[in-house]
Design a protein around this motif. Structure first.
Motif, PDB file in Angstrom:
ATOM      1  N   PRO A   1       3.780  12.774   0.631  1.00 56.27           N
ATOM      2  CA  PRO A   1       2.466  13.151   0.068  1.00 56.27           C
ATOM      3  C   PRO A   1       2.550  13.897  -1.253  1.00 56.27           C
TER       4      PRO A   1
ATOM      5  N   GLY B   1       0.785  -1.225   0.000  1.00 57.09           N
ATOM      6  CA  GLY B   1       0.000   0.000   0.000  1.00 57.09           C
ATOM      7  C   GLY B   1       0.818   1.278   0.000  1.00 57.09           C
ATOM      8  N   HIS B   2       2.130   1.177  -0.224  1.00 59.01           N
ATOM      9  CA  HIS B   2       2.935   2.401  -0.274  1.00 59.01           C
ATOM     10  C   HIS B   2       2.549   3.228  -1.500  1.00 59.01           C
ATOM     11  N   HIS B   3       2.926   4.498  -1.501  1.00 56.55           N
ATOM     12  CA  HIS B   3       2.476   5.421  -2.543  1.00 56.55           C
ATOM     13  C   HIS B   3       3.591   5.807  -3.523  1.00 56.55           C
TER      14      HIS B   3
ATOM     15  N   ASP C   1       1.289  12.107  -4.416  1.00 56.30           N
ATOM     16  CA  ASP C   1      -0.136  11.898  -4.696  1.00 56.30           C
ATOM     17  C   ASP C   1      -0.849  13.155  -5.172  1.00 56.30           C
TER      18      ASP C   1
ATOM     19  N   GLN D   1       9.053   2.538   2.261  1.00 56.43           N
ATOM     20  CA  GLN D   1       8.074   3.425   1.642  1.00 56.43           C
ATOM     21  C   GLN D   1       8.050   3.271   0.116  1.00 56.43           C
TER      22      GLN D   1
ATOM     23  N   LYS E   1       5.946   6.129  -6.661  1.00 59.12           N
ATOM     24  CA  LYS E   1       5.769   5.982  -8.107  1.00 59.12           C
ATOM     25  C   LYS E   1       7.133   5.768  -8.730  1.00 59.12           C
TER      26      LYS E   1
END
Length: 666
Positions: free
Chosen positions: A645, A357-359, A648, A398, A361
């Motif tokens: 953040p 579920g890490h963000h 995102d 992360q 890219k």
């Protein structure tokens, strides 16, 4: 609280028994579970204290949904593992002092508590006694005038036993961590009270001491200097008896605490005033069991997640002071050594892996077969193994896989720490190493040949994924650089290469020269690129690519850029204000009318999106119409957390142009 807080205890040693006794006398808590490394020990402890749930492993206790809070009483080196696992299990945490072996491991515990929204406090039970609150009141009221000198001692003669935790390096032994931490915490508390703050950090730490044959401090003294011309003299040890008292000397008298560390029953504070023969005795009534007071303190501040009695930043500041004290006398622990027996795994003792579920890219860079994380961890400040391992482990978890360093960073220490980390974790094919060489004045082909081999040796690697020339030397034809870089690429020492702080004209010239001869050219560049315009180069020879012409070229060519100072070195964090010139480097490099206009727009958009301004500034870099892989240089885990953040946040082309003031020119 409408009902009592349900506690579990991890560990069954003497301090665990003291806490169990205190908990039985507390107003807010009840002991419902004990966890040990063996069922036999758990049963024995449970019988002694009538504990209904008895677990033969710490994991079983943490899995008990009825346990709301845990008291961690394991040896020092195990605090980090079980505090982090307790936070992940959603348990509130009271961890025996010291919170961890050093400030970096302590930082990881605090970060785990914050991310999992649980209470955390370091168990300095003396801070919970009303005697300390009264002491702070006296200092703040100027009862002895200006505080000048603080003397604190906490030491005892244990008798040498190499099997005892007190004399075991593997178990974090010695006086500094066992009881010297009390002295530093009180000195910082008093110095803070004297200067109008909750606590104060020393500006200088000097020490001397005796380090025994088991490589722990057996006795030592430290001298601390604080703001306000306050000095402290501290004594601790496990092989010497001391008075174990505190005396604070001021311009108009002194304050003496006969029993500062383990007050019981009725206690007293003795105040002597200048010119008054009779000392004043301030009686502190019996407040009850000291450990019960500690448990009640946890319950009182549960909703706030930390207690002013011993806040997170107070704990971390205390650990930083202890680190300096140990360093001054040459004490380090095997658990802090990259070659030590515990160095293979992160603090939580699980194999390193990206969290589900890490963000993060990813993007691609020609010549590098692996995906490259869009955020790159800058490794120019992690000069110790504890700092490097904590920062890199968290970044990898992360989803980050690209680490940036350079031949000149830390005189090679930074490259070495990356090498230790990659080898210890066994993740060479899961990470992308961006390394740089040939910094001025050694920017020439011969230096590349020499430095690259040294870097590979430091990194303990056969190849570097992306190798950047750290600076340009316009006296040398581009063909000489391209030739030597192709030789190393063909030899398998580098996968791709690029240029840092080269002008676009020189990059174009180099790539044209390579194309004419069927050679590989620069596949990426690493100039400064950020929303804030670099007014003056951060370092000599630095070049930015944030101007409209550079951005147009990057868009046309789709050249990947891996920019340094992508967040303008904190310009968007709230540090920059037109009337604040306290940071001369920030002022020199970033202060300008147009940058403050950009800052206003960043703040406005951040309010609208409900995010931090720094996230908007990073999103600006990430949302360009060409590949960007911004470098971030966090020194603390909280800085990594607040950077993520930005991944995102999607900005429209018009928002990107508006942030950069470009819509105003149409």
């Amino acid at each position: 609280m409408s009902q009592k807080l349900s506690w579990g205890i991890i560990g069954t040693g003497g301090i665990a028994r003291a806490f169990a006794k205190g908990l039985a006398n507390s107003k807010t808590g009840q002991l419902i579970a004990i966890g040990s490394r063996s069922q036999e020990s758990a049963e024995s402890f449970g019988e002694s204290w009538q504990v209904p749930r008895r677990y033969g492993s710490y994991e079983q206790l943490l899995a008990d949904n009825e346990v709301q809070a845990v008291y961690i009483s394991t040896p020092h080196p195990e605090h980090a593992e079980w505090a982090i696992k307790a936070a992940e299990a959603g348990k509130h945490i009271l961890c025996e002092k010291p919170l961890s072996l050093n400030a970096y491991y302590g930082m990881a515990i605090v970060e785990a508590a914050q991310r999992n929204n649980v209470f955390l406090m370091e168990a300095f039970m003396y801070r919970c006694h009303p005697q300390i609150a009264r002491l702070v009141e006296l200092v703040q009221a100027g009862a002895i005038g200006e505080v000048r000198v603080i003397e604190a001692s906490f030491a005892f003669q244990a008798g040498f036993n190499p099997e005892s935790r007190l004399f075991s390096n593997e178990l974090g032994g010695g006086g500094i961590l066992d009881v010297g931490c009390y002295c530093t915490s009180l000195a910082r508390l008093v110095a803070g009270a004297a200067t109008g703050k909750p606590f104060a950090e020393p500006t200088k730490v000097r020490a001397t001491g005796y380090v025994g044959k088991s490589n722990v401090d057996e006795y030592t003294t430290a001298s601390l200097s604080f703001p306000g011309n306050i000095v402290a003299q501290l004594l601790t040890g496990v092989s010497v008896n001391a008075d174990n008292t505190v005396c604070i000397y001021g311009s108009e008298g002194s304050i003496f605490l006969p029993n500062p560390w383990v007050p019981s029953g009725e206690t007293k504070i003795i105040v002597r005033h200048k010119g008054v023969a009779q000392a004043e005795e301030i009686i502190i009534p019996d407040a009850g069991d000291l450990y019960g007071l500690e448990a009640d303190t946890v319950a009182r501040y549960l909703a706030e997640k930390q207690s002013p009695t011993m806040s997170w930043e107070d704990t971390l500041g205390n650990l930083r002071t202890l680190d300096q004290w140990r360093s001054a006398i040459g004490v380090s622990y095997v658990a802090e050594d990259p070659h030590g027996p515990t160095s293979k795994l992160p603090l939580h003792k699980r194999p390193l892996a990206a969290r589900s579920g890490h963000h993060m890219k990813y993007g691609q860079i020609a010549g590098v077969e692996k995906p490259v994380s869009r955020l790159v961890m800058g490794a120019d400040n992690q000069v110790t193994w504890p700092h490097a391992s904590v920062m890199f482990d968290d970044f990898f978890e992360q989803g980050g896989n690209c680490i940036d360093s350079a031949y000149i960073y830390g005189d090679g220490i930074c490259e070495k720490n990356i090498g230790y980390w990659v080898k210890n974790r066994g993740i060479r094919e899961q990470v992308v190493i961006l390394d740089k060489g040939a910094h001025t004045p050694h920017c020439d082909p011969d230096s590349i040949n020499r430095q690259l081999l040294i870097s590979l040796d430091r990194l303990q690697m056969d190849y570097i994924d992306i190798y950047m020339l750290h600076r340009d030397n316009v006296e040398i034809p581009v063909g000489e650089f391209i030739t030597v870089l192709n030789e190393h690429k063909n030899a398998g020492r580098i996968r791709a290469f690029g240029a840092s702080n080269w002008s676009i004209e020189r990059v174009q010239e180099a790539n044209a020269w390579a194309a004419e001869r069927g050679l590989t050219g620069f596949g990426a560049m690493s100039n400064n690129f950020s929303l804030a315009r670099m007014v003056d180069p951060v370092w000599s020879g630095c070049i930015a690519a944030s101007d409209p012409q550079s951005r147009a070229w990057l868009k046309e060519t789709q050249m990947p850029i891996m920019p340094w100072s992508s967040q303008a070195r904190g310009f968007f964090t709230g540090r920059a204000r037109p009337d604040d010139h306290s940071d001369p480097e920030l002022v020199r490099c970033w202060y300008s009318d147009d940058n403050f206009q950009r800052l206003e727009r960043v703040n406005q958009l951040a309010r609208e999106r409900g995010v931090l301004p720094i996230s908007i500034a990073l999103a600006y870099v990430l949302n360009q119409p060409f590949p960007t892989f911004p470098l971030i240089g966090p020194r603390q885990l909280s800085e990594t957390r607040t950077s993520l953040p930005g991944l995102d946040i999607e900005l429209t082309p018009d928002e990107v142009r508006w942030l950069n003031l470009e819509l105003d020119t149409l």
